[in-house]
Design a protein around this motif. Structure first.
Motif, mmCIF file in Angstrom:
data_model
loop_
_atom_site.group_PDB
_atom_site.id
_atom_site.type_symbol
_atom_site.label_atom_id
_atom_site.label_comp_id
_atom_site.label_asym_id
_atom_site.label_seq_id
_atom_site.Cartn_x
_atom_site.Cartn_y
_atom_site.Cartn_z
ATOM 1 N N ALA A 1 0.843 -1.203 0.000
ATOM 2 C CA ALA A 1 0.000 0.000 0.000
ATOM 3 C C ALA A 1 0.877 1.251 0.000
ATOM 4 O O ALA A 1 0.605 2.214 -0.727
ATOM 5 C CB ALA A 1 -0.929 -0.012 1.208
ATOM 6 N N GLN A 2 1.937 1.230 0.805
ATOM 7 C CA GLN A 2 2.844 2.369 0.870
ATOM 8 C C GLN A 2 3.484 2.643 -0.498
ATOM 9 O O GLN A 2 3.551 3.792 -0.941
ATOM 10 C CB GLN A 2 3.927 2.105 1.908
ATOM 11 C CG GLN A 2 4.946 3.215 2.009
ATOM 12 C CD GLN A 2 6.106 2.807 2.884
ATOM 13 O OE1 GLN A 2 6.626 1.699 2.756
ATOM 14 N NE2 GLN A 2 6.499 3.695 3.781
ATOM 15 N N LEU B 1 0.430 8.104 3.254
ATOM 16 C CA LEU B 1 -0.071 6.964 4.009
ATOM 17 C C LEU B 1 0.471 7.086 5.423
ATOM 18 O O LEU B 1 1.672 7.038 5.638
ATOM 19 C CB LEU B 1 0.382 5.643 3.386
ATOM 20 C CG LEU B 1 0.042 4.383 4.175
ATOM 21 C CD1 LEU B 1 -1.467 4.211 4.301
ATOM 22 C CD2 LEU B 1 0.653 3.165 3.533
ATOM 23 N N ASP B 2 -0.424 7.294 6.365
ATOM 24 C CA ASP B 2 -0.058 7.374 7.772
ATOM 25 C C ASP B 2 -0.563 6.126 8.465
ATOM 26 O O ASP B 2 -1.630 5.605 8.134
ATOM 27 C CB ASP B 2 -0.677 8.613 8.431
ATOM 28 C CG ASP B 2 -0.174 9.915 7.810
ATOM 29 O OD1 ASP B 2 0.974 9.935 7.342
ATOM 30 O OD2 ASP B 2 -0.937 10.895 7.801
ATOM 31 N N ILE B 3 0.218 5.655 9.427
ATOM 32 C CA ILE B 3 -0.133 4.442 10.165
ATOM 33 C C ILE B 3 -0.367 4.804 11.624
ATOM 34 O O ILE B 3 0.446 5.489 12.241
ATOM 35 C CB ILE B 3 1.002 3.394 10.079
ATOM 36 C CG1 ILE B 3 1.302 3.019 8.635
ATOM 37 C CG2 ILE B 3 0.672 2.167 10.928
ATOM 38 C CD1 ILE B 3 0.277 2.156 7.971
ATOM 39 N N LEU B 4 -1.477 4.344 12.151
ATOM 40 C CA LEU B 4 -1.758 4.467 13.578
ATOM 41 C C LEU B 4 -1.584 3.073 14.163
ATOM 42 O O LEU B 4 -2.493 2.250 14.103
ATOM 43 C CB LEU B 4 -3.184 4.973 13.795
ATOM 44 C CG LEU B 4 -3.651 5.123 15.228
ATOM 45 C CD1 LEU B 4 -2.832 6.187 15.949
ATOM 46 C CD2 LEU B 4 -5.126 5.473 15.268
ATOM 47 N N PRO B 5 -0.358 2.756 14.691
ATOM 48 C CA PRO B 5 -0.127 1.389 15.168
ATOM 49 C C PRO B 5 -0.995 1.055 16.368
ATOM 50 O O PRO B 5 -1.453 -0.070 16.507
ATOM 51 C CB PRO B 5 1.348 1.347 15.512
ATOM 52 C CG PRO B 5 1.859 2.723 15.443
ATOM 53 C CD PRO B 5 0.814 3.587 14.820
ATOM 54 N N MET C 1 7.315 -3.098 13.575
ATOM 55 C CA MET C 1 7.729 -2.188 12.506
ATOM 56 C C MET C 1 9.140 -1.640 12.767
ATOM 57 O O MET C 1 9.934 -1.518 11.836
ATOM 58 C CB MET C 1 6.709 -1.074 12.356
ATOM 59 C CG MET C 1 5.354 -1.594 11.900
ATOM 60 S SD MET C 1 4.118 -0.319 11.799
ATOM 61 C CE MET C 1 4.163 -0.049 10.045
ATOM 62 N N ARG C 2 9.448 -1.346 14.024
ATOM 63 C CA ARG C 2 10.797 -0.872 14.351
ATOM 64 C C ARG C 2 11.827 -1.978 14.171
ATOM 65 O O ARG C 2 12.900 -1.756 13.615
ATOM 66 C CB ARG C 2 10.842 -0.332 15.778
ATOM 67 C CG ARG C 2 10.374 1.099 15.910
ATOM 68 C CD ARG C 2 10.729 1.689 17.261
ATOM 69 N NE ARG C 2 10.245 0.899 18.390
ATOM 70 C CZ ARG C 2 9.038 1.011 18.929
ATOM 71 N NH1 ARG C 2 8.191 1.886 18.448
ATOM 72 N NH2 ARG C 2 8.681 0.262 19.944
ATOM 73 N N GLY D 1 9.256 0.667 10.098
ATOM 74 C CA GLY D 1 8.612 1.795 10.771
ATOM 75 C C GLY D 1 9.121 3.137 10.294
ATOM 76 O O GLY D 1 8.390 4.127 10.309
ATOM 77 N N THR D 2 10.370 3.178 9.846
ATOM 78 C CA THR D 2 10.930 4.451 9.394
ATOM 79 C C THR D 2 10.355 4.889 8.062
ATOM 80 O O THR D 2 10.382 6.069 7.737
ATOM 81 C CB THR D 2 12.469 4.356 9.278
ATOM 82 O OG1 THR D 2 12.794 3.319 8.360
ATOM 83 C CG2 THR D 2 13.107 4.082 10.619
#
Length: 148
Positions: free
Chosen positions: A104-105, A115-119, A128-129, A134-135
């Protein structure tokens, strides 16, 4: 107009997995049932002004990847899409789920969108890290007030 969410739902995409003996013993708690089969994942999308908020629920695994890829492709198809993915309802995510987000990104970047992610959970942010993915995303701590 959905008064609870301040927007209009234009997609509610539940998917089911056929139960087997293995699923009965190892599957995490289902989100509910559709007929006699448990609902293991779904994506709900709502439009808020110029932003699409996609709420993912359940297990983001290989089955979810296969079933949600066409819907993600539709979501990321417009020119300059603005998307927020809320992962607050995700109960499990493996490499296939991460691949779904990365696809998607890539599609959003090709179309000059965001595209913003709200983990929303520590373990999703940790995955993700740990994988270094995540970066590449802009991670939000909470939904902006205009999207709640």
């Amino acid at each position: 107009m959905n008064a609870t969410h301040g927007g209009r739902w234009y997609g509610d995409l539940p998917w089911r997995r056929a139960q087997s003996t293995r699923d009965t013993h190892t599957a995490p708690q289902s989100l509910g049932t559709i007929g006699s089969q448990p609902e293991l994942f779904r994506m709900r999308v709502r439009a808020m002004d110029d932003v699409s908020v996609a709420e993912l629920h359940g297990e983001l695994d290989l089955l979810a990847h296969a079933r949600l890829t066409p819907q993600m492709d539709m979501l990321t198809r417009p020119e300059r899409p603005a998307i927020v993915m809320d992962l607050g309802g995700v109960t499990f995510m493996d490499a296939s789920g991460l691949r779904l987000l990365l696809r998607a990104q890539d599609r959003v970047r090709e179309r000059d969108g965001t595209l913003d992610i709200l983990p929303d959970t520590r373990w999703v942010a940790m995955i993700m890290r740990m994988t270094g993915t995540g970066t590449g995303f802009r991670l939000l701590e909470r939904l902006p007030p205009r999207l709640t």
